[in-house]
Design an enzyme around this catalytic site. Structure first.
Site, mmCIF file in Angstrom:
data_model
loop_
_atom_site.group_PDB
_atom_site.id
_atom_site.type_symbol
_atom_site.label_atom_id
_atom_site.label_comp_id
_atom_site.label_asym_id
_atom_site.label_seq_id
_atom_site.Cartn_x
_atom_site.Cartn_y
_atom_site.Cartn_z
ATOM 1 N N GLY A 1 35.691 45.327 47.007
ATOM 2 C CA GLY A 1 35.783 45.655 48.417
ATOM 3 C C GLY A 1 35.398 44.486 49.293
ATOM 4 O O GLY A 1 35.401 43.333 48.851
ATOM 5 N N GLU B 1 33.246 42.200 43.278
ATOM 6 C CA GLU B 1 34.387 41.369 43.658
ATOM 7 C C GLU B 1 34.639 41.662 45.120
ATOM 8 O O GLU B 1 35.087 42.748 45.482
ATOM 9 C CB GLU B 1 35.607 41.708 42.797
ATOM 10 C CG GLU B 1 36.706 40.663 42.890
ATOM 11 C CD GLU B 1 37.848 41.074 43.797
ATOM 12 O OE1 GLU B 1 37.584 41.586 44.897
ATOM 13 O OE2 GLU B 1 39.001 40.894 43.405
ATOM 14 N N CYS C 1 43.055 40.461 47.620
ATOM 15 C CA CYS C 1 41.895 39.591 47.849
ATOM 16 C C CYS C 1 42.188 38.142 47.490
ATOM 17 O O CYS C 1 41.503 37.230 47.965
ATOM 18 C CB CYS C 1 40.695 40.095 47.063
ATOM 19 S SG CYS C 1 40.998 40.230 45.299
ATOM 20 N N GLU D 1 39.296 37.087 56.494
ATOM 21 C CA GLU D 1 40.259 37.491 55.474
ATOM 22 C C GLU D 1 41.334 38.336 56.144
ATOM 23 O O GLU D 1 41.050 39.415 56.674
ATOM 24 C CB GLU D 1 39.574 38.287 54.372
ATOM 25 C CG GLU D 1 40.516 38.694 53.251
ATOM 26 C CD GLU D 1 39.816 39.459 52.142
ATOM 27 O OE1 GLU D 1 40.271 39.376 50.992
ATOM 28 O OE2 GLU D 1 38.818 40.150 52.437
#
Length: 484
Positions: A231, A253, A287, A389
């Site tokens: 997440g 992660e 990601c 991000e």
């Protein structure tokens, strides 16, 4: 566009399919149409407490089974999942908008994890420690840590399950899975599958509900020995802060801000193709997506021209089985689509150029969270596209001139998960391999697999998913010393 209704799905706790104690339900919304496509039992604090107690009992049973016995159950689950693969893939398309073709990766990683990790556990060897005085013999052995709680992101609903359930079960841990509230459907269906094969009660439990009730209850409990998640960094920080009621192991992660660096001597066409796939695959909701694309100034204009051409050819739509030509679906929620427009507005207001996209495509359901694949050039370090991000279909491209410059730009981020460089200079490869501050460096290509370590530096996480290294998150070490 016609959606499918999957009905009502129950919690999976203690080997049983249960309503929530409150009897409440959550709607699962299809991001392609805005329609309700399922309901799931909405867990609360009491359900979380029950899952914890049940998982504690499950651990006592599961940890005492031999690896061979655990392997039989994992293989039985793998075959049952493969038997329901089409239903699970269709559910993922509906719950988070990925394409049917893209959903195959979720099934592959989940079933591979159930097969690969028992073998990896079998290959784990005791460590022998020399005794310098020759008076004792020493060895290190590994034992299952205890109950593990896994908080999962919505972008790969079953791949993420695989990354946790494989090593946890192989190591001998019991597991509580909390899928995202945005995409809980396929995970709940895995619970139905486990119930159908009479998987040992309490070893795996699956529930979703408000984090303030479910996650906080489990994180602050003394029962979990392991907290693992996939997440955002902010969520990871919150989990760590809430966990301090007892000493726990972490496997996390978290966010990424991957640089994708294209030098003048690179294979141009290959770099363009991979930059498209790594940015717009899964609608950019990955990601390890190519978040900041750095291109040498001598090929910058040509790269943008080629990149825009390919972006304009991407087929957008509801990627159900009947639409195999669709490459990109919607973003997962209206909130996330609004965030995309905020990123675009911020970049353009600060001097970046909108080269393509940035609009809601026509002829698609108004209830869906649609946005065109978007290309923005001349991004700067003060823009959110550089700092945050993206987690969506916006490609930010920036020119560079020297190796020193692009190395500094690439490392100028709080994140450190994946990175990509394209060059034929061995000297440059050697330098960037050493100096890029990322847990993964892909050179002139890209590869991910269950047997390859996946982990990051800095605020991108702790520990690893995939490979034998993931087992370490679920194991504790004992030193055994014997007098000779």
């Amino acid at each position: 566009m016609k959606t499918q209704n999957f009905g009502y799905k129950k919690l999976y706790i203690g080997g049983e399919l249960l309503d929530a104690v409150s009897k409440e339900r959550d709607d699962v919304i299809c991001p392609a149409t805005g329609e309700v496509i399922a309901q799931v039992a909405r867990a609360g604090k009491e359900d979380a407490l029950k899952a914890l107690e049940t998982a504690q009992k499950g651990f006592k049973y599961w940890s005492k089974l031999s690896l061979a016995e655990r392997t039989k159950w994992m293989h039985k689950l793998r075959l049952a999942i493969l038997d329901k693969a089409d239903e699970l893939r269709t559910a993922m398309v509906h719950e988070m908008g990925k394409t049917y073709a893209g959903s195959q990766e979720d099934i592959d990683r989940l079933t591979e994890a159930l097969e690969w990790y028992p073998a990896a556990m079998q290959n784990l060897r005791e460590e022998q420690i020399p005794d310098y005085e020759n008076t004792h013999a020493h060895k290190m052995i590994s034992k299952p840590a205890g109950v593990a709680v896994a908080y999962l992101a919505w972008n790969f609903p079953l791949l993420n399950v695989g990354y946790k359930i494989g090593p946890a079960l192989a190591a001998g841990c019991s597991l509580i899975i909390k899928p995202s509230n945005l995409s809980p459907l396929s995970a709940y269906m895995v619970g139905e599958i486990m119930h159908s094969i009479n998987f040992p009660a309490g070893v795996v439990n699956i529930l979703s509900g408000p984090s303030s009730e479910v996650a906080t209850t489990m994180t602050t409990s003394h029962i979990p020995a392991v907290l693992t998640m996939i997440g955002s960094t902010n969520t990871g920080l919150r989990v760590i802060a809430d966990s301090t009621t007892s000493i726990k192991k972490f496997g996390m992660e978290l966010g990424g801000n991957a640089p994708f660096i294209v030098f003048e001597d690179a294979d141009f066409d290959k770099a363009v193709d991979l930059a498209i796939g790594l940015k717009f695959g899964n609608t950019g909701q990955i990601c390890v997506a190519a978040n900041r694309i750095f291109v040498h100034k001598n090929i910058y204009d040509a790269f943008i021209e080629a990149y825009v051409k390919k972006a304009s050819e991407i087929q957008i739509g509801f990627g159900i089985k009947e639409n195999p030509e669709v490459f990109m679906g919607p973003v997962v929620s209206r909130k996330d689509r609004d965030r995309m427009f905020d990123l675009i507005d911020d970049a353009v207001s600060k001097g970046a150029k909108l080269q393509y996209g940035g609009k809601i495509p026509e002829n698609l359901p108004e209830g869906g969270n649609w946005i065109e694949p978007t290309v923005i050039s001349d991004i700067k370090t003060n823009m959110d596209l550089f700092r945050k991000e993206t987690f969506g279909p916006i490609a930010g491209i920036m020119p560079f001139e020297t190796d020193d410059e692009v190395l500094e730009l690439a490392n100028d981020t709080e994140f450190g998960l994946a990175s990509y460089i394209f060059t034929n200079s061995h000297k440059r490869i050697e330098r960037f391999t050493e100096e890029l501050e990322f847990g993964e460096i892909h050179i002139n290509g890209v590869k991910y697999a269950i047997y390859l370590p996946h982990g990051g530096y800095k605020n991108s996480g702790i520990g690893h998913d995939c490979s034998h290294l993931a087992l370490e998150d679920y194991l504790v070490k004992k030193r055994i010393t014997t007098t000779i």
